[in-house]
Design a protein around this motif. Structure first.
Motif, PDB file in Angstrom:
ATOM      1  N   VAL A  33      30.017  25.238 -35.994  1.00  0.00           N
ATOM      2  CA  VAL A  33      28.985  24.596 -36.822  1.00  0.00           C
ATOM      3  C   VAL A  33      28.319  25.644 -37.722  1.00  0.00           C
ATOM      4  N   LEU A  34      28.027  26.802 -37.146  1.00  0.00           N
ATOM      5  CA  LEU A  34      27.365  27.880 -37.895  1.00  0.00           C
ATOM      6  C   LEU A  34      28.219  28.336 -39.080  1.00  0.00           C
ATOM      7  N   ARG A  35      29.535  28.361 -38.891  1.00  0.00           N
ATOM      8  CA  ARG A  35      30.434  28.807 -39.972  1.00  0.00           C
ATOM      9  C   ARG A  35      30.800  27.678 -40.931  1.00  0.00           C
ATOM     10  N   GLY A  36      30.221  26.499 -40.701  1.00  0.00           N
ATOM     11  CA  GLY A  36      30.493  25.373 -41.599  1.00  0.00           C
ATOM     12  C   GLY A  36      31.870  24.779 -41.391  1.00  0.00           C
ATOM     13  N   ARG A  37      32.471  24.988 -40.202  1.00  0.00           N
ATOM     14  CA  ARG A  37      33.816  24.470 -39.958  1.00  0.00           C
ATOM     15  C   ARG A  37      33.814  23.118 -39.250  1.00  0.00           C
ATOM     16  N   ALA A  38      32.649  22.723 -38.746  1.00  0.00           N
ATOM     17  CA  ALA A  38      32.574  21.457 -38.004  1.00  0.00           C
ATOM     18  C   ALA A  38      31.219  20.821 -38.265  1.00  0.00           C
ATOM     19  N   PRO A  39      31.151  19.480 -38.179  1.00  0.00           N
ATOM     20  CA  PRO A  39      29.853  18.813 -38.362  1.00  0.00           C
ATOM     21  C   PRO A  39      28.940  19.071 -37.154  1.00  0.00           C
ATOM     22  N   GLN A  40      27.637  18.929 -37.382  1.00  0.00           N
ATOM     23  CA  GLN A  40      26.663  19.181 -36.297  1.00  0.00           C
ATOM     24  C   GLN A  40      26.879  18.277 -35.075  1.00  0.00           C
ATOM     25  N   GLU A  41      27.505  17.108 -35.300  1.00  0.00           N
ATOM     26  CA  GLU A  41      27.727  16.178 -34.165  1.00  0.00           C
ATOM     27  C   GLU A  41      28.570  16.838 -33.067  1.00  0.00           C
ATOM     28  N   LEU A  42      29.311  17.877 -33.431  1.00  0.00           N
ATOM     29  CA  LEU A  42      30.105  18.576 -32.412  1.00  0.00           C
ATOM     30  C   LEU A  42      29.200  19.080 -31.282  1.00  0.00           C
ATOM     31  N   LEU A  43      27.986  19.475 -31.656  1.00  0.00           N
ATOM     32  CA  LEU A  43      27.059  20.004 -30.638  1.00  0.00           C
ATOM     33  C   LEU A  43      26.595  18.914 -29.672  1.00  0.00           C
ATOM     34  N   ASP A  44      26.583  17.658 -30.153  1.00  0.00           N
ATOM     35  CA  ASP A  44      26.197  16.572 -29.248  1.00  0.00           C
ATOM     36  C   ASP A  44      27.237  16.383 -28.147  1.00  0.00           C
ATOM     37  N   THR A  45      28.493  16.795 -28.410  1.00  0.00           N
ATOM     38  CA  THR A  45      29.509  16.658 -27.353  1.00  0.00           C
ATOM     39  C   THR A  45      29.256  17.689 -26.251  1.00  0.00           C
ATOM     40  N   TYR A  46      28.635  18.824 -26.589  1.00  0.00           N
ATOM     41  CA  TYR A  46      28.231  19.766 -25.520  1.00  0.00           C
ATOM     42  C   TYR A  46      27.226  19.059 -24.609  1.00  0.00           C
ATOM     43  N   ASP A  47      26.264  18.383 -25.222  1.00  0.00           N
ATOM     44  CA  ASP A  47      25.240  17.673 -24.450  1.00  0.00           C
ATOM     45  C   ASP A  47      25.880  16.675 -23.484  1.00  0.00           C
ATOM     46  N   THR A  48      26.768  15.806 -23.984  1.00  0.00           N
ATOM     47  CA  THR A  48      27.325  14.770 -23.093  1.00  0.00           C
ATOM     48  C   THR A  48      28.266  15.397 -22.058  1.00  0.00           C
ATOM     49  N   GLU A  49      29.104  16.325 -22.488  1.00  0.00           N
ATOM     50  CA  GLU A  49      30.079  16.904 -21.545  1.00  0.00           C
ATOM     51  C   GLU A  49      29.377  17.680 -20.428  1.00  0.00           C
ATOM     52  N   GLN A  50      28.400  18.496 -20.799  1.00  0.00           N
ATOM     53  CA  GLN A  50      27.775  19.352 -19.790  1.00  0.00           C
ATOM     54  C   GLN A  50      26.866  18.549 -18.864  1.00  0.00           C
ATOM     55  N   ARG A  51      26.214  17.523 -19.417  1.00  0.00           N
ATOM     56  CA  ARG A  51      25.360  16.712 -18.547  1.00  0.00           C
ATOM     57  C   ARG A  51      26.201  15.904 -17.551  1.00  0.00           C
TER      58      ARG A  51
END
Ligand SMILES: Cc1cc2nc3c(=O)[nH]c(=O)nc-3n(C[C@H](O)[C@H](O)[C@H](O)COP(=O)(O)OP(=O)(O)OC[C@H]3O[C@@H](n4cnc5c(N)ncnc54)[C@H](O)[C@@H]3O)c2cc1C
Length: 439
Positions: free
Chosen positions: A252-270
């Motif tokens: 996300v920081l390098r502009g290679r993926a949309p911010q929604e990618l970070l929401d998958t960390y939230d669901t997967e880790q929870r």
């Protein structure tokens, strides 16, 4: 130091033993490693990639804006300053300032009537020392684990019902000696604390943060989830989460993926955290047993411990190798499992499949001989800013069942399968959703 075997006793009688090594991985054994060694290794790696730990610097407050996060810091000399950063990750443990400041609920409760007392010590007792062998002693209301430690001697850790919740501070030598004598049925046991000495008493909470992301701030480790560390899953789950988060944050920081990618960390880790917590609440090897559990262990234990199926369940639980992200938005068509690591032939050389992967990119496994339009495949994989390596491993006969039987298997940087398909259009649609076009 690797642990290879565990011996289990119930009420003083040996119930059985089992190997704890897992097949199908280059790292088959649990590692006995102290937390200060883990911290040193992480610090060295951070320094190698240009980072730095600023010790004795306290986060006082965090604010998240549209395009950045701000963190107020108190420095060792008492000076207070504000740093502005693209993202802030709160990994400051159970009392996380970041979590509290963002108003994220820490859902769950105290674990009543459970404590863990620990001591590092040499033992003069009736059980032989093997540097790769742990013992478990189950006794009414006490489950004692004894594990050889890298600096010599053992780590004694005992989960017991809580005799006095007001009792604070580490256990004394006599308290530990009495517990070991009772659980191991060895009244003459002598314990000599290691130098430097280390002892600890802990009580627990079972909690998971209601969300691991709020705008430009994220939570990881104990600030995100907390439970009784039964089965050694506290730090391990936190590290798996950090491993899941880091490549997504970089993308996300390098502009290679949309911010929604970070929401998958939230669901997967929870989801992972809730699963670990559920399993640990029923762990018969480490929870203080009731009279019924002990009776069951005495009667059925020897057969259970001799059963390959039971041993495999324990090994799988210990190793976390079966942890998956099948419910994640990032996993399509039933994908989400960790990619298996069978031996493969690539360009005439024998390798392990995981040697072909990299944390710095995605990997597309293309089945050798599958009828694929090579030009189109190249166009699809090279259209985006995200690096994707295409590899064509040839599996040994009989190993096919360890991988999805599709022509194309897309693997995430953290070795989980994202998609398996025979159709290039599906791969194209997946990449359109999660990857940003190369500008
Ligand atoms: C008795 C016991 C036994 C355990 N055994 C195991 C085991 O065998 N295996 C296993 O995997 N896990 C085990 N765990 C769990 C494991 O210790 C934790 O999961 C792990 O330490 C969490 O790491 P963390 O970095 O998220 O948080 P922490 O270890 O709590 O580290 C947080 C850091 O942030 C710092 N900090 C706090 N507030 C601030 C602030 N405002 N600003 C700046 N810094 C701050 C703290 O000083 C600390 O250095 C055990 C836990 C207990 C209690």
């Amino acid at each position: 130091m690797s642990l290879r075997r565990v011996e289990v006793f119930a009420e003083g009688r040996r119930v059985g033993g089992m190997g704890v090594g897992c097949g199908g991985t280059a790292f088959p054994y649990p590692l006995s490693i102290e937390q200060d060694a883990v911290e040193r290794l992480l610090g060295e790696r951070l320094a190698a990639v240009g980072g730095e730990v600023r010790w004795s610097t306290e986060a006082l407050a965090v604010r998240t804006r549209d395009e950045r996060a701000e963190v107020d810091l108190r420095h060792p000399d008492g000076r207070v300053s504000t740093v502005r950063c693209a993202w802030a990750v709160g990994c400051e443990g159970a009392h996380s300032v970041v979590r509290k400041q963002l108003g994220i609920a820490f859902e769950g409760e105290r674990r009543p009537d459970l404590q863990c007392v620990q001591l590092n010590a040499e033992a003069d007792w009736k059980h032989p020392y093997h540097r790769d062998r742990s013992y478990f002693f189950l006794e009414r209301g006490a489950s004692l684990g004894v594990s050889p430690r890298p600096g010599g001697g053992y780590r004694f850790f005992c989960f017991t019902t809580d005799p006095d919740p007001a009792l604070d501070g580490p256990p004394g030598l006599e308290e530990m000696r009495e517990l070991v004598a009772r659980a191991a049925h060895d009244p003459g046991v002598r314990l000599v604390p290691t130098d430097p000495p280390w002892a600890n008493r802990a009580r627990f909470q079972d909690r998971v943060a209601a969300s691991l992301r709020s705008g430009r701030a994220l939570l990881a480790g104990d600030s995100a989830h907390l439970w009784a560390p039964i089965g050694g899953h506290g730090l391990n789950t936190g590290l798996r989460g950090a491993h899941n988060l880091a490549w997504k944050l970089a993308a996300v920081l390098r502009g290679r993926a949309p911010q929604e990618l970070l929401d998958t960390y939230d669901t997967e880790q929870r989801l992972t955290a809730h699963k670990v917590m559920r399993e640990m609440r029923h762990n018969v090897l480490e929870l203080p047993p009731t009279a019924l559990t002990l009776r069951g262990m005495r009667l059925a234990g020897p057969r259970l411990m001799g059963s390959e199926r039971f041993a495999e369940r324990i090994r799988t639980m210990l190793s976390d190798l079966a942890m998956h992200h099948r419910e994640s938005a990032l996993s399509e068509g039933g994908a989400g499992d960790r990619l298996a690591d069978p031996p493969v032939m690539v360009a005439g050389r024998r390798r392990r499949l995981h040697e072909l992967l990299s944390y710095g990119r995605w990997t597309l496994l293309a089945a050798p001989g599958a009828p694929l339009d090579e030009d189109r495949l190249r166009a699809v994989t090279e259209r985006h800013a995200t690096p994707v390596a295409v590899v064509r491993p040839r599996l040994d006969p009989g190993m096919e069942r360890r991988l999805p039987s599709a022509a194309l298997v897309l693997v995430r940087p953290d070795r989980h399968i994202a998609l398996s398909t025979d159709r290039l259009e599906e791969l194209e649609a997946y990449m359109r959703r999660w990857f940003v076009l190369d500008s």
